[in-house]
Design an enzyme around this catalytic site. Structure first.
Site, PDB file in Angstrom:
ATOM      1  NE  ARG A 103      -3.938   0.450   1.754  1.00 41.15           N
ATOM      2  CZ  ARG A 103      -5.214   0.532   2.171  1.00 41.15           C
ATOM      3  NH1 ARG A 103      -5.530   1.336   3.148  1.00 41.15           N
ATOM      4  NH2 ARG A 103      -6.152  -0.174   1.591  1.00 41.15           N
ATOM      5  CG  HIS A 130      -8.272   0.112  -3.333  1.00 38.94           C
ATOM      6  ND1 HIS A 130      -7.541  -1.003  -2.989  1.00 38.94           N
ATOM      7  CD2 HIS A 130      -8.985   0.445  -2.211  1.00 38.94           C
ATOM      8  CE1 HIS A 130      -7.791  -1.325  -1.735  1.00 38.94           C
ATOM      9  NE2 HIS A 130      -8.656  -0.473  -1.240  1.00 38.94           N
ATOM     10  CD  GLN A 133     -12.994  -1.730  -1.577  1.00 41.74           C
ATOM     11  OE1 GLN A 133     -12.239  -1.761  -0.623  1.00 41.74           O
ATOM     12  NE2 GLN A 133     -14.221  -2.235  -1.522  1.00 41.74           N
ATOM     13  CG  ASP A 223     -13.540   6.258  -1.359  1.00 42.29           C
ATOM     14  OD1 ASP A 223     -13.499   6.082  -0.121  1.00 42.29           O
ATOM     15  OD2 ASP A 223     -12.512   6.263  -2.070  1.00 42.29           O
ATOM     16  CB  CYS A 263     -14.303   1.141  -0.637  1.00 47.52           C
ATOM     17  SG  CYS A 263     -13.885   2.887  -0.502  1.00 47.52           S
ATOM     18  NE  ARG A 291     -10.607  -5.431  -0.120  1.00 46.85           N
ATOM     19  CZ  ARG A 291      -9.746  -4.455   0.166  1.00 46.85           C
ATOM     20  NH1 ARG A 291     -10.190  -3.289   0.574  1.00 46.85           N
ATOM     21  NH2 ARG A 291      -8.451  -4.612  -0.006  1.00 46.85           N
TER      22      ARG A 291
END
Ligand code: CP
Ligand code: NVA
Length: 307
Positions: A103, A130, A133, A223, A263, A291
């Site tokens: 990340r 991402h 996701q 988001d 998310c 996830r």
């Protein structure tokens, strides 16, 4: 050639379908009580320059449930802040690991690890994208709606990393993608043009009107307005995005069957109200659980392990 997951653009639509199928199979196995370890002895090392709840814990739970071992390091602990060169860090971690999940701020750092580490690399979020996701979000859509071909996903809010990955995966899977974002925070026209060039059947629409955008939505998605790294812009962005809140009035402009996704983390009272995220149309928490199932699908696919 070593397979990675750096961006959804690295994947073909059929590879995406394989990952989603693997995730579903592994979810079903777990729910039926089958915890046969599929990846004994495999090591996943996660190196994160930014905070994380879902991504870090879901990958750690995934590798653990599959019989492997997870290691976590902050970017600073790993030495990404100048203790040694980033390429040397990648080579050293690669010597101990089967998979590295990163990340980062820069997408280039993830690409450097793919080039130098000698092991599989996963993008666990960068400023640019991402992918894990967006894969999870399609898994969640499939569970709720069945075949997602021709469905409409409407994203309301900032044209950020999550929006980019959703636009790509929708183009790849023939899902109509609509984004409502204020001017200055929209996705680049050139990005849409490139996607249309690559996926000629892609349906990509951008507007600044959130109510018009959700009219035919099967899924409404939002988001945060200020992503990690944009903390100093938070109050300015709250003003710009004030009309883009996912609240009861916005959902009233959409079909009553529309589902709501986020998310997470959510800034309740900003991009979404409590009644929406906790309401009957919301799938935000099954989405968060997914996830982990998706992480297993990605790990099994990368390491080419079959049941
Ligand atoms: N959705 C997501 O990536 O959450 P985290 O930042 O908590 O990992
Ligand atoms: N756009 C958000 C996503 C968090 C999962 C961020 O980058 O902070």
């Amino acid at each position: 050639m070593m397979q990675h997951l750096l961006s959804l653009r690295d994947l073909t639509p059929s590879q995406i379908k394989v990952i989603l199928t693997r995730a579903t199979e592994l979810k079903d196995k777990l729910k039926s009580g089958d915890r046969t370890p599929l990846l004994p002895g495999r090591v996943l090392t996660q190196v994160f320059e930014k905070p994380s709840l879902r991504t870090r814990v879901s990958f750690e739970a995934a590798i653990g449930q599959l019989g492997g071992y997870g290691i976590f390091l902050s970017g600073k602990e790993a030495g990404l802040e100048g203790r040694e060169s980033n390429a040397d860090v990648a080579r050293v971690i690669g010597g101990y690991s089967d998979v590295i999940a990163l990340r980062t701020f820069s997408q280039e750092l993830i690409e450097l690890f793919a080039a130098e580490s000698g092991c599989h690399v996963i993008n666990a979020l960068s400023d640019a994208s991402h992918p894990c996701q967006a894969l999870t979000d399609i898994l969640t859509m499939q569970e709720a709606l069945g075949d997602v071909t021709g469905r409409t996903l409407t994203y309301v809010g900032d044209g950020n990393n999550v929006a980019v990955s959703l636009a790509i995966i929708c183009a790849q899977l023939d899902i109509k993608f609509v984004i409502a974002a204020p001017e200055g925070y929209q996705l680049d026209d050139s990005f849409f043009e490139d996607l249309r060039g690559e996926y000629p059947s892609a349906s990509l629409t951008q507007t600044s009107d959130p109510h018009a955008a959700v009219k035919e939505a099967d899924v409404i998605y939002t988001d945060v307005w200020a992503s990690m790294g944009q903390e100093s812009e938070k109050s300015a962005r709250e003003k710009v995005f004030a009309d883009y809140q996912c609240n009861a009035a916005l959902l009233a402009s959409a079909p009553t069957s529309a589902k709501f996704l986020h998310c997470l983390p959510a800034r309740r009272g900003l991009e979404v109200t409590d009644d929406v995220i906790d309401g009957p149309q919301s799938l935000a928490f099954p989405q968060a659980e997914n996830r982990m199932h998706l992480a297993k699908g990605v790990l099994a696919w990368l390491l080419d392990v079959h049941n």
